[in-house]
Scaffold this motif. Sequence first.
Motif, mmCIF file in Angstrom:
data_model
loop_
_atom_site.group_PDB
_atom_site.id
_atom_site.type_symbol
_atom_site.label_atom_id
_atom_site.label_comp_id
_atom_site.label_asym_id
_atom_site.label_seq_id
_atom_site.Cartn_x
_atom_site.Cartn_y
_atom_site.Cartn_z
ATOM 1 N N TYR A 1 9.325 4.164 -1.226
ATOM 2 C CA TYR A 1 8.095 4.593 -0.363
ATOM 3 C C TYR A 1 7.391 5.495 -1.153
ATOM 4 C CZ TYR A 1 5.853 5.431 3.964
ATOM 5 O OH TYR A 1 5.124 5.562 5.070
ATOM 6 N N LYS A 2 6.062 5.683 -1.123
ATOM 7 C CA LYS A 2 5.477 6.643 -1.986
ATOM 8 C C LYS A 2 5.403 8.013 -1.389
ATOM 9 C CE LYS A 2 2.044 2.811 -3.682
ATOM 10 N NZ LYS A 2 0.676 2.592 -3.637
ATOM 11 N N LYS A 3 5.281 8.244 0.059
ATOM 12 C CA LYS A 3 5.082 9.447 0.445
ATOM 13 C C LYS A 3 6.179 10.148 1.095
ATOM 14 C CE LYS A 3 2.138 7.521 3.306
ATOM 15 N NZ LYS A 3 1.313 6.809 4.136
ATOM 16 N N GLU B 1 0.742 -1.292 0.070
ATOM 17 C CA GLU B 1 0.067 -0.031 0.072
ATOM 18 C C GLU B 1 1.084 1.417 0.085
ATOM 19 O OE1 GLU B 1 -3.289 2.288 2.878
ATOM 20 O OE2 GLU B 1 -3.083 0.003 2.785
ATOM 21 N N ASN B 2 1.946 1.245 0.737
ATOM 22 C CA ASN B 2 2.814 2.295 0.950
ATOM 23 C C ASN B 2 4.070 2.227 0.254
ATOM 24 O OD1 ASN B 2 1.160 3.926 3.230
ATOM 25 N ND2 ASN B 2 1.487 2.161 4.092
ATOM 26 N N THR C 1 9.268 5.735 7.503
ATOM 27 C CA THR C 1 8.155 4.941 6.646
ATOM 28 C C THR C 1 7.623 3.868 7.474
ATOM 29 O OG1 THR C 1 9.746 3.147 6.368
ATOM 30 C CG2 THR C 1 10.042 5.002 4.946
ATOM 31 N N THR C 2 6.459 3.340 6.914
ATOM 32 C CA THR C 2 5.998 2.184 7.402
ATOM 33 C C THR C 2 6.992 0.814 7.208
ATOM 34 O OG1 THR C 2 4.830 1.501 5.451
ATOM 35 C CG2 THR C 2 3.660 2.866 6.924
#
Length: 158
Positions: free
Chosen positions: A96-98, A84-85, A106-107
């Motif tokens: 990492y997308k964000k 998802e991330n 990060t997650t």
Amino acid sequence: GTVCLAMPGTSAYFTDHESVWNRMVFGHNTSTIDEEFPTPTPVPPGKSVVKRVKIRNEGSVACYIRAALIFSEPIEAIEGLDTENWVKGEDDYYYYKKPVSEGESTTELFTGIRVAKEMEQKELEVSVYEESVQIQKGNMVFHGYREAWDAYERGGQT
């Protein structure tokens, strides 16, 4: 005489102001790997081992992060992969997308590894390599992780 005395004070003011401005403008991105990996114990082939990996931004500016995983042996699977991330690129990096703010992480990229049934060695080494790139170059803010990494790949040219 009074005018001459005022000039050096004005000049010093501008010099001080410039040096403060420069210190404010140049941020640095420093990211580190934060992982939970138990003390190595023999893992039966085909079984899982816990390994939790996330990346922490310890710099002074927000940045985008990517990571690569290198295994000394073929593995059966990466478990708990956060799709998802994180997104896997064609270059085998996980992106990492964000953007990750200063002091944030990060997650977890994943939570474990399932060892292959046929292992040649008695040990499995897992290397995590990570990189970060600032979310902007000069006054240009990148619109998303892909744009930031594309600019990085081009040597910083926009």
